[in-house]
Design a protein around this motif. Structure first.
Motif, short mmCIF file in Angstrom:
data_model
loop_
_atom_site.label_atom_id
_atom_site.label_comp_id
_atom_site.label_asym_id
_atom_site.label_seq_id
_atom_site.Cartn_x
_atom_site.Cartn_y
_atom_site.Cartn_z
N ASN A 197 0.79 -1.23 0.00
CA ASN A 197 0.00 0.00 0.00
C ASN A 197 0.83 1.28 0.00
OD1 ASN A 197 -2.36 -1.52 -0.03
ND2 ASN A 197 -2.52 -1.55 2.19
N CYS A 198 2.14 1.17 0.17
CA CYS A 198 3.00 2.36 0.09
C CYS A 198 3.00 2.96 -1.32
CB CYS A 198 4.43 2.02 0.49
SG CYS A 198 4.64 1.63 2.23
N GLN A 199 2.53 2.20 -2.30
CA GLN A 199 2.49 2.71 -3.67
C GLN A 199 1.47 3.84 -3.84
OE1 GLN A 199 -0.02 -0.12 -6.46
NE2 GLN A 199 0.88 -1.35 -4.81
N ARG A 200 0.55 3.99 -2.90
CA ARG A 200 -0.49 5.00 -3.04
C ARG A 200 0.13 6.40 -2.97
NH1 ARG A 200 -4.46 1.62 1.03
NH2 ARG A 200 -5.07 0.04 -0.51
N ILE A 201 -0.23 7.23 -3.92
CA ILE A 201 0.49 8.48 -4.19
C ILE A 201 0.26 9.56 -3.15
CG2 ILE A 201 -1.24 9.71 -5.58
CD1 ILE A 201 1.08 10.19 -7.64
N ALA A 202 -0.69 9.39 -2.27
CA ALA A 202 -0.95 10.40 -1.24
C ALA A 202 -1.20 9.73 0.10
CB ALA A 202 -2.12 11.30 -1.63
N HIS A 203 -0.16 9.09 0.63
CA HIS A 203 -0.17 8.64 2.02
C HIS A 203 1.03 9.27 2.70
CE1 HIS A 203 3.04 5.85 0.76
NE2 HIS A 203 3.34 5.80 2.05
N GLY A 204 1.04 9.29 4.02
CA GLY A 204 2.12 10.02 4.65
C GLY A 204 2.44 9.60 6.06
N HIS A 205 3.26 10.41 6.69
CA HIS A 205 3.82 10.09 7.99
C HIS A 205 4.10 11.37 8.78
CE1 HIS A 205 4.76 6.18 6.08
NE2 HIS A 205 5.17 6.93 5.06
N ARG A 206 4.10 11.25 10.08
CA ARG A 206 4.63 12.27 10.99
C ARG A 206 5.92 11.69 11.55
NH1 ARG A 206 4.01 12.95 16.76
NH2 ARG A 206 4.10 15.15 17.45
N SER A 207 7.03 12.31 11.26
CA SER A 207 8.33 11.68 11.51
C SER A 207 9.30 12.62 12.20
CB SER A 207 8.95 11.23 10.18
OG SER A 207 8.10 10.31 9.51
N LYS A 208 9.98 12.10 13.21
CA LYS A 208 11.07 12.85 13.81
C LYS A 208 12.35 12.62 13.02
CE LYS A 208 11.74 9.21 17.29
NZ LYS A 208 11.65 8.90 18.74
#
Length: 293
Positions: free
Chosen positions: A164-175
């Motif tokens: 599912n990482c292929q989806r063009i608009a997914h994201g993360h909050r990352s330090k």
């Protein structure tokens, strides 16, 4: 009787916000179940909680773009190019975003905004439908990681990923942790946190010409010079996006966390070639990559 599982899973996703644009996010999920004991003297087998409920949550929202369907800034329609795909047109204070993706890349939530309360309600209803009758109550606790230091929210897609990482608009909050000559640098971490605040990260290799983009007719007619266009094919289907330039960083690599760590390292070395750096780049919670040089 109550049964709890803390840190059941982490959901990594992006959502549409009229103030901030498309925002990458990561929330930790805790679960509390209320119910009577079953024939095994359990409310629910821990293995079922950890496997089934996690799978339901992942399928519902993980690695998706969450759409507040009661927000008038959002328009969703069936793609006129590809079966099983949808267009999303979204106007925010940061500019307009336009997308085409397979239907599975979006989660439609009946709310005027995406927040912990609306996502909790959405998930609770979906999960309860699939639990055994002895489970009468479900409490979900969605929470952001407690980060002491710099972090950023980013959205991206990985065309080479078969999940599912292929989806063009997914994201993360990352330090992010950056060491310069063996010493952690709060200044460098803050600078990258500012650079990638609510950012969309695109790969230069995925840039596409206006004549080849697949977006809704309204989006195509109203594309502005401030939007940049990207597209790719992946196992789930075709993905297209138009992104405002002011919330975009185009990198010379794919946007895996390994390559992003290397990208940051290369930028630092270019600015200070005589210094040694270590970049610890996180992808959401408790995972990431390290680049040294």
């Amino acid at each position: 009787m109550q049964l709890f599982v803390n840190d059941l899973t982490v959901i990594d996703f992006s959502y549409c916000c009229t103030e901030r644009g498309i925002v990458g996010e990561s929330w930790i999920v805790d679960v509390l179940l209320d119910g009577s004991l079953n024939e095994m003297s359990m409310v629910l087998d821990f293995a079922v909680v950890k496997k089934q409920i996690k799978a339901i949550i992942d399928d519902a929202v993980d690695h998706k773009l969450l759409l507040p369907m009661l927000d008038k800034a959002i328009t969703v329609s069936d793609s006129t190019y590809r079966e099983g795909h949808e267009f999303v047109d979204f106007k925010s204070k940061q500019g307009s975003y336009n997308l085409q993706s397979p239907r599975c890349a979006f989660a439609k939530i009946s709310s005027d905004k995406i927040d912990i309360a609306s996502v909790t309600s959405y998930l609770t209803e979906i999960i309860l439908e699939q639990l055994p009758k002895n489970v009468q109550g479900l409490t979900l606790n969605l929470r952001a990681e407690n980060i002491d230091g710099a972090f950023y929210h980013y959205t991206h897609g990985l065309k080479l990923h078969d999940g599912n990482c292929q989806r063009i608009a997914h994201g993360h909050r990352s330090k992010i942790h950056i060491y310069q000559n063996g010493q952690r640098s709060a200044d460098l971490e803050a600078a990258w946190s500012l650079r990638w605040n609510d950012i969309y990260l695109a790969s230069e290799a995925d840039r596409i010409a206006l004549a080849d983009i697949e977006l809704s007719a309204n989006a195509t007619e109203n594309l502005s010079a401030d939007q940049q266009l990207f597209s790719y094919f992946a196992p789930q289907g075709r993905f297209d996006i138009a992104v405002p330039s002011n919330v975009l960083d185009v990198v010379d690599c794919d946007s895996t966390v390994e390559l992003l760590a290397d990208f940051i390292l290369r930028q630092l070395k270019q600015q200070s070639p005589d210094n040694e750096f270590k970049v610890v780049a996180f992808e959401g919670v408790a995972k990431g990559a390290i680049a040294n040089g």
